[in-house]
Structure formats: C-alpha cells, structure tokens
Design an enzyme around this catalytic site. Structure first.
Site, PDB file in Angstrom:
ATOM      1  N   LYS A  17      37.204  49.853   8.811  1.00 63.79           N
ATOM      2  CA  LYS A  17      38.253  49.996   7.807  1.00 63.79           C
ATOM      3  C   LYS A  17      39.217  48.825   7.949  1.00 63.79           C
ATOM      4  O   LYS A  17      39.759  48.577   9.041  1.00 63.79           O
ATOM      5  CB  LYS A  17      38.999  51.305   8.038  1.00 63.79           C
ATOM      6  CG  LYS A  17      39.037  52.205   6.828  1.00 63.79           C
ATOM      7  CD  LYS A  17      39.772  53.481   7.176  1.00 63.79           C
ATOM      8  CE  LYS A  17      39.960  54.321   5.921  1.00 63.79           C
ATOM      9  NZ  LYS A  17      40.743  55.530   6.218  1.00 63.79           N
TER      10      LYS A  17
HETATM   11  O1  G3P Z   1      41.688  58.449   3.776  1.00 62.28           O
HETATM   12  C1  G3P Z   1      43.028  58.135   3.567  1.00 62.28           C
HETATM   13  C2  G3P Z   1      43.912  59.190   4.086  1.00 62.28           C
HETATM   14  O2  G3P Z   1      43.729  59.323   5.460  1.00 62.28           O
HETATM   15  C3  G3P Z   1      45.332  59.065   3.721  1.00 62.28           C
HETATM   16  O3  G3P Z   1      45.730  60.319   3.381  1.00 62.28           O
HETATM   17  O4  G3P Z   1      47.215  62.213   3.103  1.00 62.28           O
HETATM   18  O5  G3P Z   1      47.880  60.325   4.626  1.00 62.28           O
HETATM   19  O6  G3P Z   1      47.871  60.027   2.144  1.00 62.28           O
HETATM   20  P1  G3P Z   1      47.275  60.733   3.322  1.00 62.28           P
END
Ligand code: G3P
Length: 213
Positions: free
Chosen positions: A81
């Site tokens: 990533k």
């Molecule tokens: O895959 C991306 C994710 O981990 C981010 O999610 O909920 O932190 O916006 P969030």
C-alpha cells in the site's frame, strides 16, 4: 464483487478467512494490534489466500521502494500500500516495473486515481467514507474512476475503501466496483436481516407441530 476485510485483527480475520477474498490493513489498524508489523503481516498472509495489503510509512520515493521490497519478501500474496502523491506515484512506477503488486491508498479524486493507473498500480483505493464525512459524494468519485478506467482500458482494480455501512456495499456493487474492503462489523451485517431471523424462528416453531415418526 470481491469482499476484502479491512482489519489487522487475527481474530477477525480467522472468523471470515474461508469466505473473504483478501485483507487490507493500514498503520492505524496495525497499531491497534500491538504486535511487530512484519510478524503480523506474515501471519495474516498465512491465514488468507487472497491479496493482503500492507502499507509503507516512508514519505520519499527511495524509502517507499526500500520498504516495499522488504515487505514483498514476506509472502507471495503481499500487496504494497502506497500513499497517493508525487512520491507515491513514482514509487509505484518503480515497483510495478519490478513486478511488485501495489495498492495506491488515500485516494480522494478521479485524477489521483488516473495517476495511480498510469503508474501501473495493481489496485487503487478511493476512501468513500472519508469523502462522505466531509459532505462529498464518495460513490460519485467511484463512478468517475470506473468510467475513466474503462475509457482507457486500465487494468488497475478499484477497491472501494473506508466503507462505513451496508448501503456503501450495495452502492459499490450497483456500480460494478470489482472489490470492496470493509470493517468486520460491516462484513457481519452483510449476512443479516431481521426478517431472516424472524422467518427461521417461525419455521422452527411451526416445525414443532409436525408429527415425528
Ligand atoms: O481501507 C481504508 C480504511 O482503512 C480507512 O477507513 O474508516 O479509517 O476511513 P476509515
């Protein structure tokens, strides 16, 4: 549509390892587990057959590439990533030339996704929940990226990320997004409906009236 679990929790991964198509992690999720990064990634890769995204933390091209090469040695299904940006796009170009799979993360606009595809990224992750949080329209960005990728026949696969609820999954599937990555709570909810529970309860209670013999 492929369903990825967005977590670094081995407990959560074990529960769905036989059903999910992959796993995505990020530094925040890894930090919650309190275990050495490489060791955790290796264990996740053993549990899951599909791609497992592990994120670099360097911000310069050389640092990203060095971390990526090291992480790629952990297992065949590791995907690196890389955060979006000029350094990220340059790192992806190098890694893609070396055959190392990449997932360009922290994508919030269609033109960022265009750069990721031009650099040869394997995956691109637009963060729909974080776009919606700021009164944007995350799914509109997903639709635009899908159209752009189709226009130019890019092979980069879109992962709908930062999913917050089941509705996001429905919308991603209606748009034909190839992959959605979501937290454990949302994966669980994909199986459930109150009418399913009520229906089972009713069938079992009626079944008691069937003569046994
Ligand atoms: O895959 C991306 C994710 O981990 C981010 O999610 O909920 O932190 O916006 P969030």
């Amino acid at each position: 549509m492929n369903i990825f679990l967005d977590t670094a929790s081995l407990e959560e991964i074990r529960e769905f390892a036989d059903l999910i198509d992959g796993v995505t992690t990020n530094p925040t999720l890894v930090a919650r587990e309190g275990r050495p990064f490489r060791e955790l990634v290796a264990e996740i890769c053993r549990l899951v057959r599909g791609p497992v995204s592990a994120e670099v933390t360097a911000l310069d091209v050389e640092g990203m590439v060095a971390q990526a090469r090291d992480l790629a040695k952990i297992a065949d299904n590791v995907v690196i990533k890389i955060p979006m940006g000029r350094a990220g796009v340059r790192a992806v170009r190098k890694l893609s030339a070396e055959g190392i799979a990449t997932n360009v993360t922290l994508v919030f606009s269609p033109v960022q996704a265009l750069w990721a595809a031009k650099a040869g990224a394997t995956y691109v992750s637009p963060f729909v929940g974080r776009i919606d949080d700021r009164a944007g329209d995350g799914m509109e960005i997903v639709a635009q990226i899908l159209r752009i990728y189709e226009n130019y026949r890019y092979d980069t696969q879109l992962i709908v990320a930062s999913i917050r609820h089941v509705r996001h999954v429905v919308e991603a599937a209606l748009l034909g997004a190839p992959i959605a990555t979501m937290p454990y709570k949302v994966v669980r909810e994909l199986f459930d409906h109150p009418l399913t529970d009520l229906g089972i309860e009713r069938f079992l209670s009626d079944w008691k009236g069937v003569p046994q013999g």
